[in-house]
Design a protein around this motif. Structure first.
Motif, short mmCIF file in Angstrom:
data_model
loop_
_atom_site.label_atom_id
_atom_site.label_comp_id
_atom_site.label_asym_id
_atom_site.label_seq_id
_atom_site.Cartn_x
_atom_site.Cartn_y
_atom_site.Cartn_z
N UNK A 52 0.73 -0.93 -0.04
CA UNK A 52 0.02 0.06 -0.06
C UNK A 52 0.89 1.24 0.11
N UNK A 53 0.66 2.31 -0.99
CA UNK A 53 1.27 3.47 -0.89
C UNK A 53 0.50 4.63 -1.51
N UNK A 54 0.79 5.70 -1.80
CA UNK A 54 0.34 7.00 -2.28
C UNK A 54 -0.38 6.66 -3.50
N UNK A 55 0.26 5.98 -4.59
CA UNK A 55 -0.27 5.71 -5.71
C UNK A 55 -1.66 5.01 -5.53
N UNK A 56 -1.88 4.22 -4.47
CA UNK A 56 -3.18 3.56 -4.45
C UNK A 56 -4.19 4.46 -4.02
N UNK A 57 -3.73 5.42 -3.09
CA UNK A 57 -4.98 6.47 -2.84
C UNK A 57 -5.07 7.46 -3.91
N UNK A 58 -4.33 7.56 -4.81
CA UNK A 58 -4.47 8.41 -6.22
C UNK A 58 -5.47 7.73 -7.13
N UNK A 59 -5.15 6.28 -7.10
CA UNK A 59 -6.34 5.72 -7.93
C UNK A 59 -7.46 5.44 -7.32
N UNK A 60 -7.85 5.40 -5.97
CA UNK A 60 -8.97 5.44 -5.33
C UNK A 60 -8.95 5.57 -3.95
N UNK A 61 -9.55 6.58 -3.37
CA UNK A 61 -9.40 7.41 -1.92
C UNK A 61 -9.72 6.57 -0.78
N UNK A 62 -10.32 5.40 -0.99
CA UNK A 62 -10.61 4.50 0.28
C UNK A 62 -10.30 3.00 0.11
N UNK A 63 -9.44 2.63 0.98
CA UNK A 63 -9.23 1.27 0.95
C UNK A 63 -9.46 0.61 2.47
N UNK A 64 -9.60 -0.87 2.35
CA UNK A 64 -9.92 -1.61 3.71
C UNK A 64 -8.95 -2.59 3.57
N UNK A 65 -8.57 -2.94 4.71
CA UNK A 65 -7.98 -4.17 5.15
C UNK A 65 -8.79 -5.28 5.32
N UNK A 66 -8.51 -6.43 4.73
CA UNK A 66 -9.35 -7.57 4.85
C UNK A 66 -9.23 -8.33 6.34
N UNK A 67 -10.03 -8.31 7.04
CA UNK A 67 -10.01 -9.00 8.37
C UNK A 67 -11.12 -9.92 8.74
N UNK A 68 -12.36 -9.79 8.27
CA UNK A 68 -13.38 -10.74 8.59
C UNK A 68 -13.80 -11.61 7.48
N UNK A 69 -14.26 -12.67 7.39
CA UNK A 69 -14.66 -13.54 6.44
C UNK A 69 -16.07 -13.03 5.90
N UNK A 70 -16.78 -12.20 6.60
CA UNK A 70 -18.07 -11.63 6.19
C UNK A 70 -17.80 -10.58 5.14
N UNK A 71 -16.68 -9.98 5.04
CA UNK A 71 -16.13 -9.07 4.06
C UNK A 71 -16.38 -9.76 2.66
N UNK A 72 -15.78 -11.12 2.62
CA UNK A 72 -15.85 -11.73 1.34
C UNK A 72 -17.24 -11.93 0.72
N UNK A 73 -18.27 -12.22 1.55
CA UNK A 73 -19.47 -12.26 0.91
C UNK A 73 -20.04 -10.94 0.55
N UNK A 74 -19.60 -9.70 1.19
CA UNK A 74 -20.12 -8.45 0.61
C UNK A 74 -19.29 -8.15 -0.48
N UNK A 75 -18.11 -8.49 -0.64
CA UNK A 75 -17.53 -7.95 -1.92
C UNK A 75 -17.96 -8.92 -2.94
N UNK A 76 -18.24 -10.26 -2.80
CA UNK A 76 -18.94 -10.76 -3.99
C UNK A 76 -20.16 -10.35 -4.31
N UNK A 77 -21.05 -9.87 -3.49
CA UNK A 77 -22.06 -8.89 -3.75
C UNK A 77 -22.04 -7.67 -4.51
N UNK A 78 -20.89 -7.21 -4.37
CA UNK A 78 -20.57 -6.09 -5.41
C UNK A 78 -20.36 -6.39 -6.86
#
Length: 174
Positions: A20-46
């Protein structure tokens, strides 16, 4: 795979937190660290392909180095362990700096500032390291007498109560 957000195309991808670096924030301003298995289901829902996701997740998550991804649900953010939000900072002397705020569940935010090709981190949990980074950053600023703290920060995003995510951060002195 591309996902449409606010009429801008955002390339959804996974990276390792160590990348993770500044270039990632230039590409998109909000990132999340993956911690919880429930996030996977939400991401697939996108609309993210499950097979692709599982392959990429394996490449970018080894237990100690978490996978990160652009958080496509914003204003307000869903509940996450750590969310990295692009921010603008203002010092007491009025100098403006760029970086990001890490929003954590039930913890004070952690701030990172990018300046002169370097990254400076500030956490109330590690005040000695924060003071070292403050001293290094001060030497690089236009006004090296600027105390930097208390540091005001602002983002373009809102919390669950629809309040703009902003604040004043101070590390105190060690």
């Amino acid at each position: 795979m591309l996902t449409l957000i606010d009429q801008n195309q955002v390339a959804f991808r996974l990276i390792s937190a160590s990348e993770f670096s500044y270039k990632h924030l230039e590409e998109y301003p909000v990132w999340s660290e993956f911690y919880d298995y429930d996030e996977r289901e939400e991401i697939l829902g996108w609309g993210i392909d499950e097979t692709w996701f599982d392959q990429e997740f394996t490449k970018h998550h080894d237990g100690s180095d978490h996978a990160m991804y652009p958080l496509l649900e914003v204003n307000p953010f869903p509940t996450r362990e750590r969310i990295y939000v692009s921010a603008r900072f203002h010092t007491p002397a009025g100098q403006s700096l760029l970086g990001y705020v890490i929003l954590k569940i039930d913890a004070a935010p952690v701030l990172y500032i990018f300046h002169d090709g370097q990254e400076f981190g500030f956490s109330t949990v590690f005040p000695n390291q924060a003071n070292k980074d403050r001293e290094k950053l001060q030497r690089l600023l236009t006004d090296p007498k600027d105390p930097i703290f208390p540091l005001m920060y602002e983002t373009e995003f809102t919390d669950k109560e629809r309040r703009t995510i902003e604040g004043i951060f101070d590390i105190g002195t060690a």
